[in-house]
Motif scaffolding. Structure first.
Motif, PDB file in Angstrom:
ATOM      1  N   ASN A  86       0.845  -1.191   0.000  1.00  0.00           N
ATOM      2  CA  ASN A  86       0.000   0.000   0.000  1.00  0.00           C
ATOM      3  C   ASN A  86       0.883   1.244   0.000  1.00  0.00           C
ATOM      4  O   ASN A  86       1.710   1.423   0.899  1.00  0.00           O
ATOM      5  CB  ASN A  86      -0.921   0.033   1.232  1.00  0.00           C
ATOM      6  CG  ASN A  86      -1.920  -1.114   1.252  1.00  0.00           C
ATOM      7  OD1 ASN A  86      -2.910  -1.095   0.538  1.00  0.00           O
ATOM      8  ND2 ASN A  86      -1.649  -2.132   2.063  1.00  0.00           N
ATOM      9  N   ALA A 103      -1.899   5.051  -6.877  1.00  0.00           N
ATOM     10  CA  ALA A 103      -2.145   4.325  -5.637  1.00  0.00           C
ATOM     11  C   ALA A 103      -1.860   2.845  -5.845  1.00  0.00           C
ATOM     12  O   ALA A 103      -2.327   2.236  -6.815  1.00  0.00           O
ATOM     13  CB  ALA A 103      -3.585   4.521  -5.174  1.00  0.00           C
ATOM     14  N   ALA A 148      -2.408  -0.692  -3.943  1.00  0.00           N
ATOM     15  CA  ALA A 148      -3.300  -1.100  -2.861  1.00  0.00           C
ATOM     16  C   ALA A 148      -3.596  -2.591  -2.904  1.00  0.00           C
ATOM     17  O   ALA A 148      -4.148  -3.091  -3.890  1.00  0.00           O
ATOM     18  CB  ALA A 148      -4.616  -0.315  -2.935  1.00  0.00           C
ATOM     19  N   GLN A 199      -6.590   3.495   0.220  1.00  0.00           N
ATOM     20  CA  GLN A 199      -5.408   4.107  -0.380  1.00  0.00           C
ATOM     21  C   GLN A 199      -5.788   5.153  -1.417  1.00  0.00           C
ATOM     22  O   GLN A 199      -5.119   6.182  -1.551  1.00  0.00           O
ATOM     23  CB  GLN A 199      -4.524   3.039  -1.008  1.00  0.00           C
ATOM     24  CG  GLN A 199      -3.121   3.520  -1.357  1.00  0.00           C
ATOM     25  CD  GLN A 199      -2.311   3.887  -0.126  1.00  0.00           C
ATOM     26  OE1 GLN A 199      -2.343   3.195   0.877  1.00  0.00           O
ATOM     27  NE2 GLN A 199      -1.605   5.003  -0.188  1.00  0.00           N
ATOM     28  N   LEU A 217      -5.982  -0.699   6.594  1.00  0.00           N
ATOM     29  CA  LEU A 217      -5.083  -1.258   5.597  1.00  0.00           C
ATOM     30  C   LEU A 217      -4.815  -2.745   5.814  1.00  0.00           C
ATOM     31  O   LEU A 217      -4.074  -3.365   5.053  1.00  0.00           O
ATOM     32  CB  LEU A 217      -3.759  -0.485   5.580  1.00  0.00           C
ATOM     33  CG  LEU A 217      -3.830   0.935   5.008  1.00  0.00           C
ATOM     34  CD1 LEU A 217      -2.475   1.615   5.089  1.00  0.00           C
ATOM     35  CD2 LEU A 217      -4.341   0.936   3.576  1.00  0.00           C
TER      36      LEU A 217
END
Length: 483
Positions: free
Chosen positions: A251, A269, A271, A278, A390
């Motif tokens: 991430n 991003a 992710a 994200q 996350l």
């Protein structure tokens, strides 16, 4: 990219290859792999090069037409397949509505587990003709001694991409395998290599430079400086080309490294967690820049932390969450295509690709460039689900993401699971038609009782399982135009 994720670790690489070979055996003939091709978007051909829109939020072409990034990740294309095979690949991707790819200039051993780790093409063309002191392997290639025959092959691949109207996110020297080479060459040679690339490719208008790749050591100032030296060398020779960078595996966002911000114009991003987390981070970073989903789970692959298997439902969640969290496009990936494994052509047209085309067509039917994420939950006021963290797996999140156009013409909400949500109808500028959109097959179902007044709150519940037997739906509210 998958390099530091598992391809640089021999035991994990072997496991990954065994997994892929197992898949190629167990999935042969599976109906959900050889899916019917969904009709691609009929959007006009872009006029390259792309540039950043006036408000800084998305890309446009030379005619200022919004450019929705709809890309694939054929990272190893330059070395793993022939020009004829590449022509087949690009034609297929254009037919499915893809308008971008991520391609590496230099590719090394982990992509080619049965070949020497020399960075050569499948037919034996080495990328450089000399070495810096200390060795005679890829880590000691002299970046100031490019092999014309190798870079002529790169030219051919870029020319094919241009013929199929595809924008290439071109990685000049990805940091999964080639960071040791950069370290051994130092700043001066790295910058010279960048200038060489900038001068050679500045006449290719379908290029956008993408540095890094699982660049885990960017916080080391020496590593960061030598990777940036290439980007700065490109910039000195070709100041007009856009650039970006991929940082940490799992991430991250391009703008997490503040020293790159003056060099780049897009914020990608990366992710593996539920992608809205994200993406919203990228969207809220400053300065304002186009944000897009650079990398997430690949189809037919089970990697990442948190891990998930890249099945159609996981891919759909990542795609719709990203677009409704400030994203202005994304790059799709496939376990068989990024390395061009044996048998890759069989896995070229998968259900994930068909549904990616559906995703693109859906958003191109809307003013997608104007969508603003509903971060304050002023549009969807109840039934949002759990935001998570996350550490939240894509397959386990039930969070509803939503966006609206500033003028109140459109509201779009993505629900990964069936439940009732409450909409603030005052978000719309006029009474609205409401429809459920099935992201698994592209079908619309008009919700009876409309048009619905643009005041107060109204509850909406999806009609049950979608065509794939899953629970994800998109709610589209479209204000009626005044006569």
């Amino acid at each position: 990219m998958r390099t530091l994720a598992f391809m640089n670790n021999p035991s994990r690489r072997i496991k990954a290859l065994l997994m892929a070979l197992t898949l190629s055996g167990t999935l042969v003939g599976a109906a959900h792999i050889k899916a019917a091709s969904h009709k691609a978007s009929s959007a006009s051909v872009p006029s390259y090069p792309v540039k950043v829109s006036a408000n800084g939020r998305y890309l446009v072409d030379q005619n200022n037409a919004p450019f929705l990034i709809a890309g694939d990740n054929p990272h190893a294309l330059v070395t793993m397949i022939s020009v004829k095979e590449a022509a087949h690949y690009f034609a297929d991707r254009e037919a499915h509505g893809f308008n971008a790819v991520w391609m590496d200039v230099l590719v090394a051993g982990p992509y080619r587990p049965y070949s020497p780790a020399d960075g050569a093409t499948y037919d034996g063309i080495l990328p450089f003709t000399g070495y810096v002191p200390g060795g005679t392997d890829t880590a000691h290639y002299d970046l100031t001694k490019p092999n014309e025959a190798y870079f002529a092959r790169v030219d051919q691949m870029l020319t094919l991409a241009a013929a199929h109207h595809i924008l290439v996110f071109l990685d000049p020297i990805e940091t999964g395998q080639w960071l040791p080479t950069l370290r051994n060459n130092g700043l001066s040679r790295a910058a010279a290599y960048g200038r060489y690339l900038g001068n050679r490719y500045k006449h290719f208008h379908n290029i956008l430079w993408l540095s890094g790749n699982d660049f885990e050591t960017w916080e080391d100032p020496n590593d960061d400086a030598v990777v940036q030296a290439v980007a700065k060398g490109i910039r000195s020779a070709d100041p007009g080309s856009l650039q970006t960078v991929e940082l940490n595996y799992q991430n991250s966002s391009s703008f997490d490294d503040l020293t790159w911000v003056p060099l780049i114009q897009l914020n990608g991003a990366y992710a593996y967690a539920a992608t809205y987390i994200q993406m919203l981070h990228s969207y809220n970073q400053r300065p304002i820049a186009p944000t897009y989903l650079l990398e997430a789970h690949y189809e037919l692959e089970k990697v990442g932390e948190p891990w998930d298997y890249g099945n159609p439902l996981v891919l759909r969640r990542e795609e719709y969450w990203a677009m409704l969290s400030g994203g202005k496009g994304q790059l799709y990936g496939n376990a068989f295509i990024w390395t061009f494994m044996p048998g890759w052509k069989y896995y070229l047209d998968t259900e994930g690709v068909t549904q990616f085309t559906i995703w693109k067509n859906f958003f191109e039917s809307l003013p997608w460039q104007d969508l603003v994420p509903d971060q304050a939950h002023a549009v969807v006021t109840a039934g949002l689900g759990t935001f998570g963290s996350l550490q939240t797996r894509v397959s386990k999140s039930d969070f509803c993401t939503a966006s609206k156009t500033p003028d109140g013409s459109f509201v779009v909400a993505y629900m990964p699971a069936v439940r009732t949500i409450t909409m603030n109808m005052a978000s719309l500028k006029a009474p609205a038609i409401a429809k459920w959109f099935d992201p698994s097959n592209g079908a619309y179902t008009t919700i009876s009782g409309g048009p619905f007044a643009n005041k107060g709150a109204r509850k909406f519940t999806p009609p049950g399982k979608n065509h794939d037997g899953d629970g994800d739906w998109v709610l589209l509210l479209a204000a009626i135009k005044e006569k």
